[in-house]
Scaffold this motif. Structure first.
Motif, PDB file in Angstrom:
ATOM      1  N   GLN A  97      30.529   2.392  35.044  1.00 27.64           N
ATOM      2  CA  GLN A  97      31.498   3.319  35.606  1.00 27.64           C
ATOM      3  C   GLN A  97      31.336   4.737  35.053  1.00 27.64           C
ATOM      4  O   GLN A  97      32.153   5.611  35.335  1.00 27.64           O
ATOM      5  N   ALA A  98      30.277   4.949  34.279  1.00 18.47           N
ATOM      6  CA  ALA A  98      30.050   6.288  33.711  1.00 18.47           C
ATOM      7  C   ALA A  98      29.834   7.299  34.836  1.00 18.47           C
ATOM      8  O   ALA A  98      29.265   6.975  35.879  1.00 18.47           O
ATOM      9  N   PRO A  99      30.272   8.550  34.657  1.00 16.05           N
ATOM     10  CA  PRO A  99      30.145   9.559  35.714  1.00 16.05           C
ATOM     11  C   PRO A  99      28.724  10.096  35.870  1.00 16.05           C
ATOM     12  O   PRO A  99      27.949  10.110  34.918  1.00 16.05           O
ATOM     13  N   GLY A 100      28.411  10.515  37.085  1.00 22.41           N
ATOM     14  CA  GLY A 100      27.215  11.263  37.456  1.00 22.41           C
ATOM     15  C   GLY A 100      25.962  11.122  36.638  1.00 22.41           C
ATOM     16  O   GLY A 100      25.295  10.099  36.645  1.00 22.41           O
ATOM     17  N   ASN A 101      25.609  12.192  35.895  1.00 25.44           N
ATOM     18  CA  ASN A 101      24.364  12.237  35.135  1.00 25.44           C
ATOM     19  C   ASN A 101      24.295  11.144  34.075  1.00 25.44           C
ATOM     20  O   ASN A 101      23.227  10.599  33.806  1.00 25.44           O
ATOM     21  N   GLN A 102      25.424  10.846  33.459  1.00 24.46           N
ATOM     22  CA  GLN A 102      25.446   9.805  32.445  1.00 24.46           C
ATOM     23  C   GLN A 102      25.076   8.458  33.056  1.00 24.46           C
ATOM     24  O   GLN A 102      24.339   7.680  32.466  1.00 24.46           O
ATOM     25  N   ARG A 103      25.581   8.197  34.240  1.00 24.62           N
ATOM     26  CA  ARG A 103      25.280   6.936  34.912  1.00 24.62           C
ATOM     27  C   ARG A 103      23.787   6.832  35.212  1.00 24.62           C
ATOM     28  O   ARG A 103      23.175   5.787  35.041  1.00 24.62           O
ATOM     29  N   GLN A 104      23.178   7.942  35.630  1.00 26.81           N
ATOM     30  CA  GLN A 104      21.748   7.956  35.929  1.00 26.81           C
ATOM     31  C   GLN A 104      20.923   7.718  34.671  1.00 26.81           C
ATOM     32  O   GLN A 104      19.943   6.967  34.682  1.00 26.81           O
ATOM     33  N   LEU A 105      21.322   8.365  33.562  1.00 33.17           N
ATOM     34  CA  LEU A 105      20.626   8.182  32.295  1.00 33.17           C
ATOM     35  C   LEU A 105      20.744   6.740  31.824  1.00 33.17           C
ATOM     36  O   LEU A 105      19.761   6.130  31.395  1.00 33.17           O
ATOM     37  N   HIS A 106      21.942   6.180  31.927  1.00 33.56           N
ATOM     38  CA  HIS A 106      22.150   4.800  31.508  1.00 33.56           C
ATOM     39  C   HIS A 106      21.332   3.839  32.372  1.00 33.56           C
ATOM     40  O   HIS A 106      20.829   2.827  31.875  1.00 33.56           O
ATOM     41  N   ALA A 107      21.202   4.156  33.666  1.00 37.51           N
ATOM     42  CA  ALA A 107      20.431   3.294  34.558  1.00 37.51           C
ATOM     43  C   ALA A 107      18.969   3.244  34.137  1.00 37.51           C
ATOM     44  O   ALA A 107      18.346   2.175  34.123  1.00 37.51           O
ATOM     45  N   ARG A 108      18.412   4.398  33.769  1.00 32.53           N
ATOM     46  CA  ARG A 108      17.014   4.437  33.316  1.00 32.53           C
ATOM     47  C   ARG A 108      16.850   3.670  32.005  1.00 32.53           C
ATOM     48  O   ARG A 108      15.910   2.892  31.840  1.00 32.53           O
ATOM     49  N   ASP A 109      17.768   3.889  31.072  1.00 29.60           N
ATOM     50  CA  ASP A 109      17.696   3.193  29.786  1.00 29.60           C
ATOM     51  C   ASP A 109      17.873   1.687  29.967  1.00 29.60           C
ATOM     52  O   ASP A 109      17.163   0.890  29.348  1.00 29.60           O
ATOM     53  N   HIS A 110      18.832   1.315  30.814  1.00 29.23           N
ATOM     54  CA  HIS A 110      19.081  -0.101  31.081  1.00 29.23           C
ATOM     55  C   HIS A 110      17.849  -0.744  31.707  1.00 29.23           C
ATOM     56  O   HIS A 110      17.428  -1.837  31.319  1.00 29.23           O
ATOM     57  N   GLY A 111      17.245  -0.051  32.652  1.00 28.87           N
ATOM     58  CA  GLY A 111      16.035  -0.565  33.287  1.00 28.87           C
ATOM     59  C   GLY A 111      14.913  -0.753  32.287  1.00 28.87           C
ATOM     60  O   GLY A 111      14.174  -1.743  32.337  1.00 28.87           O
ATOM     61  N   SER A 112      14.779   0.181  31.339  1.00 22.45           N
ATOM     62  CA  SER A 112      13.726   0.077  30.323  1.00 22.45           C
ATOM     63  C   SER A 112      13.935  -1.132  29.421  1.00 22.45           C
ATOM     64  O   SER A 112      12.973  -1.791  29.013  1.00 22.45           O
ATOM     65  N   ILE A 113      15.198  -1.413  29.098  1.00 21.24           N
ATOM     66  CA  ILE A 113      15.505  -2.598  28.283  1.00 21.24           C
ATOM     67  C   ILE A 113      15.103  -3.865  29.029  1.00 21.24           C
ATOM     68  O   ILE A 113      14.492  -4.786  28.459  1.00 21.24           O
ATOM     69  N   LEU A 114      15.425  -3.919  30.316  1.00 20.92           N
ATOM     70  CA  LEU A 114      15.085  -5.094  31.110  1.00 20.92           C
ATOM     71  C   LEU A 114      13.580  -5.207  31.329  1.00 20.92           C
ATOM     72  O   LEU A 114      13.034  -6.315  31.402  1.00 20.92           O
ATOM     73  N   GLU A 115      12.903  -4.074  31.411  1.00 16.73           N
ATOM     74  CA  GLU A 115      11.450  -4.079  31.498  1.00 16.73           C
ATOM     75  C   GLU A 115      10.857  -4.697  30.238  1.00 16.73           C
ATOM     76  O   GLU A 115       9.955  -5.549  30.301  1.00 16.73           O
ATOM     77  N   ARG A 116      11.375  -4.296  29.084  1.00 14.89           N
ATOM     78  CA  ARG A 116      10.906  -4.843  27.810  1.00 14.89           C
ATOM     79  C   ARG A 116      11.143  -6.354  27.770  1.00 14.89           C
ATOM     80  O   ARG A 116      10.273  -7.125  27.361  1.00 14.89           O
ATOM     81  N   GLN A 117      12.318  -6.760  28.199  1.00 19.00           N
ATOM     82  CA  GLN A 117      12.643  -8.186  28.235  1.00 19.00           C
ATOM     83  C   GLN A 117      11.669  -8.940  29.146  1.00 19.00           C
ATOM     84  O   GLN A 117      11.149  -9.998  28.774  1.00 19.00           O
ATOM     85  N   GLY A 118      11.400  -8.382  30.320  1.00 17.17           N
ATOM     86  CA  GLY A 118      10.490  -9.032  31.257  1.00 17.17           C
ATOM     87  C   GLY A 118       9.080  -9.156  30.717  1.00 17.17           C
ATOM     88  O   GLY A 118       8.420 -10.184  30.902  1.00 17.17           O
ATOM     89  N   LEU A 119       8.621  -8.134  30.022  1.00 16.49           N
ATOM     90  CA  LEU A 119       7.268  -8.173  29.466  1.00 16.49           C
ATOM     91  C   LEU A 119       7.157  -9.190  28.335  1.00 16.49           C
ATOM     92  O   LEU A 119       6.123  -9.840  28.179  1.00 16.49           O
ATOM     93  N   ILE A 120       8.224  -9.335  27.561  1.00 17.26           N
ATOM     94  CA  ILE A 120       8.211 -10.357  26.509  1.00 17.26           C
ATOM     95  C   ILE A 120       8.131 -11.743  27.139  1.00 17.26           C
ATOM     96  O   ILE A 120       7.344 -12.597  26.694  1.00 17.26           O
ATOM     97  N   TYR A 121       8.929 -11.964  28.176  1.00 16.08           N
ATOM     98  CA  TYR A 121       8.858 -13.262  28.866  1.00 16.08           C
ATOM     99  C   TYR A 121       7.454 -13.501  29.428  1.00 16.08           C
ATOM    100  O   TYR A 121       6.926 -14.619  29.374  1.00 16.08           O
ATOM    101  N   ALA A 122       6.853 -12.437  29.960  1.00 10.79           N
ATOM    102  CA  ALA A 122       5.503 -12.578  30.511  1.00 10.79           C
ATOM    103  C   ALA A 122       4.510 -12.943  29.406  1.00 10.79           C
ATOM    104  O   ALA A 122       3.625 -13.781  29.602  1.00 10.79           O
ATOM    105  N   LYS A 123       4.652 -12.331  28.237  1.00  6.35           N
ATOM    106  CA  LYS A 123       3.757 -12.643  27.125  1.00  6.35           C
ATOM    107  C   LYS A 123       3.951 -14.077  26.644  1.00  6.35           C
ATOM    108  O   LYS A 123       3.017 -14.705  26.130  1.00  6.35           O
TER     109      LYS A 123
END
Length: 210
Positions: A97-123
């Motif tokens: 529920q974060a506003p505007g730019n903060q929400r976009q920044l959080h989305a990128r950071d959140h995606g990066s965390i999930l990317e890391r998680q996915g790569l660990i599962y792949a390994k």
């Protein structure tokens, strides 16, 4: 060991305090580049403590935590990384529920965390869990935002089984790791005194860094 330069009052300035935890983290990065991840983790842990004590902006804590995760991943401490990613995923879900730019920044950071998680599962060879995490990363960060995610999803969709070496090579090509030779300035490094206990850190000690 070089200490933060004090004012005439004897107390370090805010700028000095920030320079010091940055220098300690930089020394940790130098250790990581030499392959000494146990020593790198010790420096990152101290840098996090110093940053919190100095009330540094959250960006420092996030960056030092990323450095911790990289060393844990490169030394095969996959479960520690997965535990962190799971907690971070839950945290970012509360920020939707974060506003505007903060929400976009959080989305990128959140995606990066999930990317890391996915790569660990792949390994670890868990293709189903890897695909689920990477697809979620794509949905949250936006399609074609995370290049490495797109590449690995493509491999999995074609039925390929990339091993850890191939995945790590792809990570390096996409600059997944922030601790790189071109990003580290050894002149700013402030190494800690030698640890009093000898021998490598245990996995229990490593997991306590997060």
């Amino acid at each position: 060991m070089t200490q933060a330069r004090p004012r005439q009052s004897g107390k370090p300035t805010s700028a000095d305090a920030h320079a010091y935890h940055l220098g300690v983290a930089e020394a940790g990065k130098c250790c990581a580049l030499r392959g000494d991840h146990d020593e790198a983790l010790r420096h990152y842990r101290e840098a996090i403590k110093l940053a919190v004590s100095a009330r540094a902006p959250e960006v420092f804590f996030r960056h030092y935590s990323q450095c911790v995760l990289e060393s844990l991943e490169l030394t095969g401490s996959y479960q520690d990384v997965l535990d962190y990613c799971e907690k971070a995923d839950e945290y970012y879900q509360t920020l939707r529920q974060a506003p505007g730019n903060q929400r976009q920044l959080h989305a990128r950071d959140h995606g990066s965390i999930l990317e890391r998680q996915g790569l660990i599962y792949a390994k670890l060879g868990d293709r189903k869990a890897a695909f689920a995490s990477l697809e979620k990363a794509r949905q949250i960060a936006g399609q074609n935002t995370l290049g490495l995610t797109e590449q690995v999803i493509g491999w999995l969709q074609r039925g390929l089984h990339p091993d850890a070496a191939r995945l790590t090579d792809a990570q390096r090509k996409h600059h997944y790791f922030s601790v790189r030779t071109d990003q580290v300035d050894a002149r700013r490094a402030r190494p800690l005194p030698a640890a009093t206990n000898t021998g490598p850190a245990s996995h229990r000690t490593r997991s306590s860094l997060l």
